[in-house]
Design an enzyme around this catalytic site. Structure first.
Site, mmCIF file in Angstrom:
data_model
loop_
_atom_site.group_PDB
_atom_site.id
_atom_site.type_symbol
_atom_site.label_atom_id
_atom_site.label_comp_id
_atom_site.label_asym_id
_atom_site.label_seq_id
_atom_site.Cartn_x
_atom_site.Cartn_y
_atom_site.Cartn_z
ATOM 1 N N ARG A 157 0.836 -1.209 0.000
ATOM 2 C CA ARG A 157 0.000 0.000 0.000
ATOM 3 C C ARG A 157 0.870 1.258 0.000
ATOM 4 N NH1 ARG A 157 -5.408 1.800 0.880
ATOM 5 N NH2 ARG A 157 -6.193 -0.326 0.973
ATOM 6 N N GLU A 163 -9.621 6.362 7.110
ATOM 7 C CA GLU A 163 -8.190 6.562 6.907
ATOM 8 C C GLU A 163 -7.813 7.775 6.066
ATOM 9 O OE1 GLU A 163 -6.204 2.184 7.051
ATOM 10 O OE2 GLU A 163 -7.591 2.542 5.409
#
Length: 813
Positions: free
Chosen positions: A338, A756
């Site tokens: 990620r 997030e």
């Protein structure tokens, strides 16, 4: 109640005007409303029940783990005999006492429940003692005799890179020929930066309470983001089938990723003790032990080389992202992936090569944290944009606009129609099209509302006349991909019962850690049935009700569980419509739900009465729901695909002032514009944006993790580890959600994730601090500043910049 199709004592006629008025009214607690958090009153009054608040059982044991005081060593002796000298001690266990599988690794093996012959980090559990109270267990555990043979320890990313020590092999994303692009670039710059880790610092530490059942199973009350994984691992350490283990999780006192995998250890230790003694068992970690034992956000050491033209537009880029994974794989493969996915943030990087290194060190195995590696990658292009701007003598915002992906309405970063030069600037380095890019429009809106250019001029004037205090300003974007990068996790289930009084029971696979997930899912169900949210009761997340759940992580809690709950509600609702059609001899178009009523042609019935009628007519009022995210796929071998269902966007503009004599600083103002699609609950979403920004600022400014040369974490409590306090927040704090922008994908009511993405808004503060330091050199030299930018590091950067030569004048600055 009559069974005749056309009549019922609960039906009453309604005029067309009354029907129209009712149909136009919005449900006050449905989606799009600022409904308060379902546990808010309980939490502020102290009535909310967490695992450690549960009433204790007769004969309950308390567990304390003895931790390694070596970073890397062979265990030559363990003697638990002295533990039994303490009255109240029931058992002391080591790795040899685990009845089933010892390894509790989340994805790959490497995490023994208790050290087996070797310790690999300072703080690794070696043995556990269970006693009638926690203090006795602690004293007894500390009395055990443990002897070691020391081994060489690797404690830094640089050393791991040098020795090529990895928990898994390096992996790269490649687009075009980056080497040739760099060789042919008009300008090039290179550099490196250390990005610090971060302690989760949840208010409730890791805790589990376990009760043996009569059939050899366990009921586990645990504070976890991942009930299914705890179920699996408890079953495996006990050597029983998964169906013997029931996980009950009502709420967490914070998680932030720290309870995605790390909750399993205490749950499994308590379960082993409960199996061996037959007694209820609880394990609650004291704060220091929690911080020593558990993993953090991955610290990174990042290197870059970038080529660009005279406008600052990047033509070629190479990045090396090296994450400190600790001693075991945990979730590091996906976390480093990620970071690589987000190494572009909102920018097209030209011909690009991004390589991720998963470095093995003798520290606690680092783990999930809000953003899941994304922040450590995303900060790199922001650092690079500032470096380019100072190299060219341009406004950093101008450079950022030159590099943005194409906007979704056929505009470039400056809001102008696309030109032939902009062709192809809409695909990431992993070949996912950026189809819904709102950043050019959002940047333009915040640029205007924050008075960016006026304040930039005022700050330059202020700095020219202020010898000690210097101000800085930065406007940075966020583009964050939403979905689990492990594709199989993008699924969820839910369960809905409607009782004969019309009340609704809701259960889903997500976990509530304060983020308002339960409230949003209840709003979704309320919207579908058009009833008040007070009519819905959400029960604890329970593996007996919804099996095989994914962790509540990756910002996908509402996307997945909300859709699953919506699916269950639609199934029941369709049954009710079909029943009404048959029972009242009307067409489906004649049946609708509105404001706690069911409208049937020109008549109306209270929702509760209609449900009772359906029950008497033997209509099923219970259903499971299921959802899997569509469209996503990723070919890791070829580093191509669509790992994200969609992107969420944000923009933040922060102004700071620093004291060049002490390195201290203050955030004067922060303006935030954030994209949540069609908001399910604006109040909760704004709260998430504010909280995420604060936590992101903490990561990049005050939250410093320090280990000594023996590998011991020295910042193991609030006295030495500094999370942001209220005084650290902006004096002037302005947060706004993007309006009238539904998600273009078919998410639940076209909303977007909000957990997030706003965390990375805090990057603007880090860049603003660097901007203030750069003013000392007329914005022509970029300061070297690692994160977190503590006052000490700021002062060092100030002093280093003062001693650098101005290459244009030769003067000492």
């Amino acid at each position: 109640m009559s069974d005749n199709h056309g009549s019922s004592p609960h039906l009453k006629a309604l005029t067309q005007e009354e029907m129209l008025v009712l149909a136009k009214q919005d449900l006050k607690t449905g989606v799009g409303r600022s409904v308060k958090h379902e546990s808010a009153a309980k939490q502020v009054s102290g009535e909310a029940i967490y695992v450690d608040d549960r009433l204790e059982f007769p004969n309950q044991l308390h567990v304390y783990a003895r931790l390694s005081d070596c970073a890397h060593a062979r265990i030559t002796k363990i003697d638990v005999g002295p533990c039994y000298d303490f009255p109240g001690v029931a058992i002391a266990i080591t790795a040899a006492d685990v009845p089933g599988q010892l390894d509790i690794g989340a994805v790959l093996p490497g995490d023994p429940l208790l050290a087996d012959g070797k310790v690999e980090f300072y703080g690794q559990p070696i043995l556990a003692v269970a006693a009638s109270d926690h203090e006795t267990a602690r004293k007894a555990a500390m009395a055990a005799i443990i002897e070691y043979e020391a081994l060489d320890a690797v404690l830094s990313v640089e050393e791991a890179l040098k020795q090529e020590l990895y928990v898994s092999e390096p992996h790269s994303h490649q687009r075009g020929d980056s080497q040739t692009a760099l060789a042919n670039a008009r300008h090039t710059i290179s550099g490196s930066v250390h990005i610090g880790g971060q302690e989760h610092f949840y208010l409730e530490t890791q805790v589990s309470s376990v009760i043996p059942t009569e059939d050899g199973g366990m009921i586990v009350y645990t504070s976890t983001q991942n009930p299914t994984e705890v179920q699996k691992l408890v079953a495996e350490v006990l050597g029983v089938a998964f169906n013997k283990i029931q996980i009950d999780m009502r709420r967490m006192g914070g998680g932030f990723g720290g309870k995605e995998t790390q909750a399993a250890g205490p749950a499994c230790m308590a379960a082993v003790v409960a199996r061996l003694t037959g007694r209820p068992t609880k394990m609650r970690l004291p704060r220091m032990e929690d911080m020593l034992m558990t993993g953090k956000r991955h610290p990174f050491f990042n290197q870059y080389q970038v080529g660009f033209d005279d406008n600052g537009r990047i033509t070629g880029c190479e990045m090396k992202l090296a994450g400190n994974c600790g001693y075991s794989p945990d979730l590091s493969n996906s976390i480093i992936d990620r970071a690589m996915f987000h190494a572009d943030n909102g920018y097209y990087l030209g011909d690009a090569s991004i390589t991720g290194y998963r470095c093995k060190t003798n520290t606690a195995s680092n783990t999930a944290y809000r953003g899941f590696g994304g922040p450590q990658g995303m900060i790199m292009p922001e650092i690079i944009m500032d470096e380019i701007a100072r190299h060219l003598g341009k406004d950093p915002l101008e450079v950022r606009k030159h590099n943005l992906y194409n906007g979704m309405h056929g505009i470039n970063g400056f809001g102008q129609p696309l030109t032939p030069e902009d062709a192809g600037r809409d695909t990431t380095h992993y070949y996912q099209p950026v189809e819904d890019n709102l950043l050019p429009e959002m940047i333009a809106e915040l640029e205007a509302s924050s008075d960016y250019h006026k304040r930039r001029a005022e700050i330059r004037a202020y700095n020219s006349s202020s010898p000690i205090l210097k101000k800085g300003l930065s406007l940075t974007p966020v583009k964050f991909g939403i979905s689990f990068t492990a594709t199989f996790l993008n699924q969820a289930g839910a369960l809905i019962h409607i009782y004969t009084d019309g009340s609704i029971h809701l259960n889903h696979g997500g976990t509530e850690m304060g983020q308002g997930l339960n409230t949003k899912v209840a709003q979704i169900v309320a919207e579908e049935f058009q009833v008040d949210i007070d009519n819905i009761q959400i029960s604890a997340t329970d593996t007996d009700k919804v099996p095989n759940t994914s962790p509540t992580a990756a910002s996908s809690g509402t996307d997945l569980n909300g859709k699953a709950a919506q699916n269950a509600a639609i199934i029941i609702k369709q049954r009710l419509v079909d029943f009404a059609v048959r029972h009242f001899n009307v067409s489906p178009e004649d049946v609708s739900f509105a404001n706690n009523y069911v409208l049937i042609r020109d008549q109306i019935m209270a929702f509760a009465d209609f449900i009772q009628l359906a029950y008497f007519n033997q209509i099923s009022l219970s259903s499971t729901g299921f959802y899997r995210t569509p469209k996503i796929y990723y070919d890791r071998d070829n580093a191509r695909g669509r790992p994200f269902y969609y992107f969420a966007y944000g923009v933040s503009c922060s102004e700071v002032v620093i004291d060049t004599l002490t390195g201290e600083y203050k955030i004067l103002r922060a303006d935030i514009l954030h994209d949540v699609g069609a908001s399910l609950n604006p109040a909760i979403d704004i709260g998430q944006v504010e909280g995420a920004f604060a936590q992101g600022v903490g990561w990049l400014t005050s939250e410093e993790l320090v280990w000594n040369d023996k590998g011991r974490l020295m910042t193991s409590g609030p006295a030495s580890y500094k999370i942001p306090a209220i005084a650290d927040m902006p004096v002037d704090f302005r947060v706004k959600l993007v309006e009238n922008r539904k998600n273009t994908e078919d998410t639940v009511f076209h909303s977007k994730a909000v957990g997030e993405p706003p965390f990375m808004l805090g990057i603007s503060v880090f860049c603003a601090i660097k901007d203030a330091i750069a003013s000392l050199a007329g914005y022509q030299i970029s300061p070297q500043l690692d994160a977190p930018a503590t006052p000490e590091r700021v002062l060092w950067a100030v002093e280093a910049l003062k001693t650098k030569s101005d290459t244009k004048t030769g003067a000492i600055l």
